[in-house]
Design a protein around this motif. Structure first.
Motif, short mmCIF file in Angstrom:
data_model
loop_
_atom_site.label_atom_id
_atom_site.label_comp_id
_atom_site.label_asym_id
_atom_site.label_seq_id
_atom_site.Cartn_x
_atom_site.Cartn_y
_atom_site.Cartn_z
N THR A 11 0.82 -1.21 0.00
CA THR A 11 0.00 0.00 0.00
C THR A 11 0.85 1.26 0.00
OG1 THR A 11 -0.14 -0.10 2.42
CG2 THR A 11 -1.98 -1.05 1.17
N ASP A 12 1.97 1.23 0.68
CA ASP A 12 2.83 2.40 0.84
C ASP A 12 4.24 2.04 0.38
OD1 ASP A 12 4.75 4.21 2.03
OD2 ASP A 12 3.20 4.87 3.43
N LEU A 13 4.63 2.56 -0.77
CA LEU A 13 5.93 2.21 -1.35
C LEU A 13 7.11 2.59 -0.46
CD1 LEU A 13 5.25 3.10 -5.09
CD2 LEU A 13 5.61 0.82 -4.13
N ASP A 14 7.06 3.76 0.17
CA ASP A 14 8.17 4.19 1.02
C ASP A 14 8.32 3.29 2.24
OD1 ASP A 14 9.01 6.36 -0.57
OD2 ASP A 14 7.42 7.62 0.26
N ARG A 15 7.20 2.96 2.87
CA ARG A 15 7.24 2.09 4.05
C ARG A 15 7.74 0.70 3.67
NH1 ARG A 15 1.70 0.43 6.93
NH2 ARG A 15 1.52 -0.57 4.91
N ALA A 16 7.25 0.17 2.54
CA ALA A 16 7.67 -1.16 2.10
C ALA A 16 9.15 -1.15 1.71
CB ALA A 16 6.82 -1.61 0.91
N ARG A 17 9.58 -0.11 1.02
CA ARG A 17 10.99 -0.01 0.64
C ARG A 17 11.87 -0.02 1.89
NH1 ARG A 17 14.39 4.68 -2.64
NH2 ARG A 17 16.19 4.40 -1.31
N ASP A 31 14.73 2.82 -8.07
CA ASP A 31 13.56 3.53 -7.54
C ASP A 31 13.37 4.71 -8.47
OD1 ASP A 31 11.60 4.95 -6.23
OD2 ASP A 31 12.51 4.73 -4.24
N ALA A 32 12.47 4.54 -9.43
CA ALA A 32 12.31 5.54 -10.48
C ALA A 32 10.83 5.76 -10.79
CB ALA A 32 13.04 5.07 -11.75
N PRO A 33 10.50 6.98 -11.23
CA PRO A 33 9.12 7.24 -11.64
C PRO A 33 8.72 6.29 -12.77
CG PRO A 33 10.40 9.27 -11.59
CD PRO A 33 11.36 8.14 -11.40
N MET A 34 7.45 5.91 -12.76
CA MET A 34 6.92 5.05 -13.80
C MET A 34 5.50 5.53 -14.10
SD MET A 34 6.41 0.94 -13.76
CE MET A 34 4.70 0.91 -13.25
N GLY A 35 5.39 6.46 -15.00
CA GLY A 35 4.08 7.03 -15.31
C GLY A 35 3.59 7.93 -14.20
N PRO A 36 2.40 8.46 -14.35
CA PRO A 36 1.86 9.37 -13.33
C PRO A 36 1.53 8.62 -12.03
CG PRO A 36 0.22 8.94 -15.03
CD PRO A 36 1.49 8.29 -15.48
N ASP A 37 2.01 9.16 -10.94
CA ASP A 37 1.69 8.64 -9.61
C ASP A 37 2.15 7.21 -9.35
OD1 ASP A 37 0.39 11.08 -9.04
OD2 ASP A 37 -1.44 10.34 -10.00
N MET A 38 3.15 6.73 -10.09
CA MET A 38 3.65 5.38 -9.86
C MET A 38 5.18 5.41 -9.83
SD MET A 38 1.26 2.71 -11.93
CE MET A 38 1.33 3.45 -13.54
N ARG A 39 5.74 4.42 -9.15
CA ARG A 39 7.20 4.26 -9.10
C ARG A 39 7.56 2.81 -9.35
NH1 ARG A 39 7.98 6.38 -3.29
NH2 ARG A 39 9.96 5.29 -3.31
N TRP A 40 8.74 2.63 -9.91
CA TRP A 40 9.29 1.28 -10.10
C TRP A 40 10.36 1.10 -9.03
CZ3 TRP A 40 8.09 -3.06 -12.41
CH2 TRP A 40 9.06 -4.04 -12.54
N ILE A 41 10.06 0.24 -8.05
CA ILE A 41 11.03 -0.07 -7.01
C ILE A 41 11.39 -1.54 -7.16
CG2 ILE A 41 11.47 -0.24 -4.53
CD1 ILE A 41 9.58 2.10 -4.12
N GLN A 42 12.66 -1.77 -7.46
CA GLN A 42 13.14 -3.13 -7.70
C GLN A 42 14.27 -3.43 -6.73
OE1 GLN A 42 14.41 -3.76 -11.73
NE2 GLN A 42 14.51 -5.96 -11.50
N LEU A 43 14.16 -4.57 -6.07
CA LEU A 43 15.10 -4.98 -5.02
C LEU A 43 15.68 -6.35 -5.37
CD1 LEU A 43 12.57 -4.27 -2.16
CD2 LEU A 43 14.32 -2.70 -2.97
N GLN A 44 16.82 -6.65 -4.76
CA GLN A 44 17.44 -7.95 -5.00
C GLN A 44 18.22 -8.37 -3.75
OE1 GLN A 44 20.59 -8.18 -8.00
NE2 GLN A 44 19.62 -10.05 -8.76
#
Length: 126
Positions: A11-17, A31-44
């Motif tokens: 629900t909350d990208l910052d909290r989950a990140r 951690d990059a913008p992906m369209g309006p109001d979305m972000r691409w957060i990829q972890l490994q």
């Protein structure tokens, strides 16, 4: 074909990140913008392997709906102690023929298993 990315609905990208990077210790790849109001957060995981994408945009994936994602660790007892020291309430380490593990949830209720797997050769010789 190998698994490339597993989507974790949150629900909350910052909290989950913060949980996955600061608490679990996964590496932040993007951690990059992906369209309006979305972000691409990829972890490994720091040792490599498949990656995780924290997602908010899949209607069918509800936060808390991902269950049973297993992450391999080298020392389940040390990880249990480290996470407990960070304030996580965890059950005792459990043991099965395939390995020793702890179960926990992320802030949205997605279920994770941190496992120290038994060598399959060892299982076959029992």
């Amino acid at each position: 074909m190998p698994v490339a990315i597993v989507s974790i609905p949150v629900t909350d990208l910052d909290r989950a990140r913060a949980f996955y990077v600061d608490t679990l210790g996964l590496a932040l790849l993007r951690d990059a913008p992906m369209g309006p109001d979305m972000r691409w957060i990829q972890l490994q995981p720091k040792d490599g392997g498949a990656t995780i994408a924290l997602v908010t945009w899949f209607e069918q994936l509800r936060p808390g709906g991902q269950q049973g994602l297993m992450l391999g660790i080298d020392d389940v007892d040390a990880e249990h102690a480290r996470l407990t020291a960070l304030g996580l309430e965890l059950p005792a380490v459990a043991e099965e023929p395939w390995g020793r593990y702890i179960m926990l949830t992320d802030p949205d209720g997605n279920g994770l298993i941190l496992s120290q797997l038994t060598d399959p050769q060892e299982i076959r010789t029992r």
